[in-house]
Design an enzyme around this catalytic site. Structure first.
Site, PDB file in Angstrom:
ATOM      1  N   ASP A 211      -7.228  -9.712 -10.868  1.00  0.00           N
ATOM      2  CA  ASP A 211      -7.631  -9.887  -9.469  1.00  0.00           C
ATOM      3  C   ASP A 211      -8.313  -8.584  -9.058  1.00  0.00           C
ATOM      4  O   ASP A 211      -7.877  -7.488  -9.460  1.00  0.00           O
ATOM      5  CB  ASP A 211      -6.410 -10.091  -8.564  1.00  0.00           C
ATOM      6  CG  ASP A 211      -5.859 -11.521  -8.597  1.00  0.00           C
ATOM      7  OD1 ASP A 211      -6.346 -12.344  -9.392  1.00  0.00           O
ATOM      8  OD2 ASP A 211      -4.929 -11.789  -7.808  1.00  0.00           O
ATOM      9  N   HIS A 262      -1.697  -6.270  -6.824  1.00  0.00           N
ATOM     10  CA  HIS A 262      -2.665  -5.638  -5.922  1.00  0.00           C
ATOM     11  C   HIS A 262      -2.210  -4.213  -5.582  1.00  0.00           C
ATOM     12  O   HIS A 262      -1.126  -4.003  -5.057  1.00  0.00           O
ATOM     13  CB  HIS A 262      -2.898  -6.483  -4.674  1.00  0.00           C
ATOM     14  CG  HIS A 262      -3.297  -7.894  -5.037  1.00  0.00           C
ATOM     15  ND1 HIS A 262      -3.166  -8.946  -4.180  1.00  0.00           N
ATOM     16  CD2 HIS A 262      -3.835  -8.408  -6.177  1.00  0.00           C
ATOM     17  CE1 HIS A 262      -3.608 -10.053  -4.767  1.00  0.00           C
ATOM     18  NE2 HIS A 262      -4.013  -9.742  -5.986  1.00  0.00           N
ATOM     19  N   ASP A 264      -3.243  -2.099  -3.384  1.00  0.00           N
ATOM     20  CA  ASP A 264      -3.519  -1.499  -2.076  1.00  0.00           C
ATOM     21  C   ASP A 264      -2.338  -1.441  -1.111  1.00  0.00           C
ATOM     22  O   ASP A 264      -2.515  -1.163   0.085  1.00  0.00           O
ATOM     23  CB  ASP A 264      -4.757  -2.154  -1.422  1.00  0.00           C
ATOM     24  CG  ASP A 264      -4.674  -3.668  -1.352  1.00  0.00           C
ATOM     25  OD1 ASP A 264      -3.642  -4.232  -1.746  1.00  0.00           O
ATOM     26  OD2 ASP A 264      -5.651  -4.282  -0.890  1.00  0.00           O
ATOM     27  N   ARG A 281       7.545   3.195  -5.062  1.00  0.00           N
ATOM     28  CA  ARG A 281       6.799   2.817  -6.273  1.00  0.00           C
ATOM     29  C   ARG A 281       5.969   3.971  -6.793  1.00  0.00           C
ATOM     30  O   ARG A 281       4.728   3.914  -6.762  1.00  0.00           O
ATOM     31  CB  ARG A 281       5.834   1.669  -5.958  1.00  0.00           C
ATOM     32  CG  ARG A 281       6.455   0.479  -5.295  1.00  0.00           C
ATOM     33  CD  ARG A 281       5.353  -0.511  -4.886  1.00  0.00           C
ATOM     34  NE  ARG A 281       5.905  -1.666  -4.220  1.00  0.00           N
ATOM     35  CZ  ARG A 281       5.185  -2.532  -3.509  1.00  0.00           C
ATOM     36  NH1 ARG A 281       3.878  -2.365  -3.393  1.00  0.00           N
ATOM     37  NH2 ARG A 281       5.753  -3.562  -2.941  1.00  0.00           N
ATOM     38  N   SER A 317       3.978 -10.827   1.040  1.00  0.00           N
ATOM     39  CA  SER A 317       3.830  -9.391   0.768  1.00  0.00           C
ATOM     40  C   SER A 317       5.033  -8.651   1.328  1.00  0.00           C
ATOM     41  O   SER A 317       5.762  -9.161   2.184  1.00  0.00           O
ATOM     42  CB  SER A 317       2.555  -8.846   1.412  1.00  0.00           C
ATOM     43  OG  SER A 317       1.439  -9.603   1.020  1.00  0.00           O
ATOM     44  N   SER A 318       5.205  -7.418   0.866  1.00  0.00           N
ATOM     45  CA  SER A 318       6.337  -6.614   1.304  1.00  0.00           C
ATOM     46  C   SER A 318       6.007  -5.881   2.602  1.00  0.00           C
ATOM     47  O   SER A 318       4.878  -5.925   3.093  1.00  0.00           O
ATOM     48  CB  SER A 318       6.680  -5.596   0.220  1.00  0.00           C
ATOM     49  OG  SER A 318       5.659  -4.614   0.177  1.00  0.00           O
TER      50      SER A 318
END
Ligand code: ARG
Length: 395
Positions: A211, A262, A264, A281, A317-318
């Site tokens: 992606d 992803h 970003d 992370r 998403s988180s």
């Protein structure tokens, strides 16, 4: 070291800022961008590469919905996307919008079927500008196989207007059952931690899969995250595509992210020499050194305004969507309205922070960076790593 470097790796590339398609990093002054739209969006269907979950309080027996999202949910997201469009236009940026298409249609290929498609809110996931080239990603999920379609008329127009522009569609994978590892979804947390350094997720290594949102650009150096949505063959394909044009394509890893997809919300370059990092992370150690060795600093994002459970019920998403900022210039970023801690940090770092509400967009796949695809930024290709030949594979 001093940023930005004045040396360009390719003088001719640096000279093409009059082109229609020209973007070499995440922060140069923005001239033209595509902002997604929510029309026709469907809930993300479950499939071998994806298991949507409900957040927060749920009723007994409640399941993740399927089919089209309700009109009022779409309307609220569109209002915020229109708000982003207006803000960018007020900054002198040309904003383009995708064509509406029908997502509530099942797909059948010779290898798979899926009940519906998804939406055109997150062009970031599908397309990336790398210099004068637009690359359409392979995508990794069945429901997103045809997600390039809402952008095709725009890409075609750029191709017509700019004879230097290179238009490349990456090879489409089969998305057949054998491309996915179904057992990935059944692993318990201990097993995931035990295997975290294998970087094996729900997609196998047999086909080229990526992606576009797993890529981040820093001039000559391009960083690609190994994830649930990008495999090692995908990164090799990008390397073979981009290295002949003078780029260095690095694989990067965030071992504590057990469901990476992803880059970003994990590793967000803000300006030359500065990356906004995710405290949960951290990047792998030897990869971090590549940055510190060349004078780059990492600054951890502060706590987000919500917990994961407080994110919208259907958002996949988180809470780290907080850090999904969009740069309008090296000193100007757009940040979500409720993310006060991050706004304060960015101001302390010397940024002008523009603020906009965007939480109604969250359940459509992302925030400000995800919902955009930058096509043209003023500037050329710089080397921010002193000609280094370090990392690349990273493992
Ligand atoms: N997986 C990321 C997280 O939950 C969300 C990334 C969204 N980015 C995007 N381009 N759609 O933290």
């Amino acid at each position: 070291m001093i940023f930005p470097t004045s040396a360009s790796i390719d003088e001719s590339a640096a000279a093409v800022s009059s082109s229609v398609v020209n973007a070499w990093n995440e922060w140069d002054p923005l001239e033209e961008i595509v902002v997604g739209r929510a029309d026709g969006a469907c809930y993300d269907p479950a499939e071998p590469g994806y298991r949507p979950i409900l957040r927060g309080l749920t009723q007994p027996g409640e399941v993740f919905p399927t089919g089209p999202k309700p009109a009022d949910v779409i309307k609220r997201a569109n209002e915020e996307l229109d708000g982003l469009t207006a803000l960018l236009e007020s900054q002198g940026v040309v904003v383009r919008r995708p064509d509406p298409i029908e997502f509530d249609r099942s797909l059948s290929s010779p290898e798979f079927t899926v009940d519906s498609q998804y939406c055109s809110v997150c062009p970031r996931d599908v397309l990336i500008t790398v210099g004068n080239q637009v690359i359409e990603a392979t995508m990794s999920r069945r429901a997103r196989f045809f997600e390039y379609l809402p952008y095709r008329s725009i890409v075609r127009e750029y191709w017509d207007r700019d004879s230097e522009m290179i238009w490349t569609a990456a090879p489409k994978p089969s998305m057949a059952d054998h491309m996915y590892r179904k057992e990935f979804w059944e692993l318990d947390v201990d097993e995931r931690y035990a295997r975290m350094h294998d970087f094996e997720f729900c997609v196998t290594q047999d086909e080229v899969v990526f992606d576009a949102a797993d890529i981040t650009r820093m001039g000559r150096d391009i960083f690609v995250q190994e994830s649930m949505t990008t495999n090692r063959a995908g990164i090799r394909w990008l390397r073979r595509e981009l290295e002949p044009r003078g780029f260095r394509v690095h694989a990067v890893h965030f071992p504590l992210d057990l469901f990476p997809s992803h880059i970003d919300c994990t590793f967000v370059p803000l300006r030359p020499g500065l990356v906004l990092t995710n405290p949960d992370r951290p990047i792998k150690e030897n990869e971090a050194e590549y940055f510190s060795d060349h004078g780059w600093q990492f600054v951890d994002a502060p706590e987000a305004s919500s917990t994961n459970d407080q994110m919208p019920k259907y958002c996949q998403s988180s809470r780290w969507l907080s850090m999904n900022v969009l740069s309008v210039a090296p000193e100007t970023v757009i940040c979500e309205e409720s993310e006060k801690n991050l706004q304060r940090l960015l101001e302390a770092l010397g940024f002008n922070v523009l603020v906009i509400p965007f939480r109604s967009v969250y359940e459509f796949g992302g925030s400000l960076h995800c919902a955009t695809w930058d096509v043209r930024r003023t500037g050329g290709c710089e080397d921010y790593f002193d000609g280094s030949v370090g990392i690349v594979d990273g493992r």
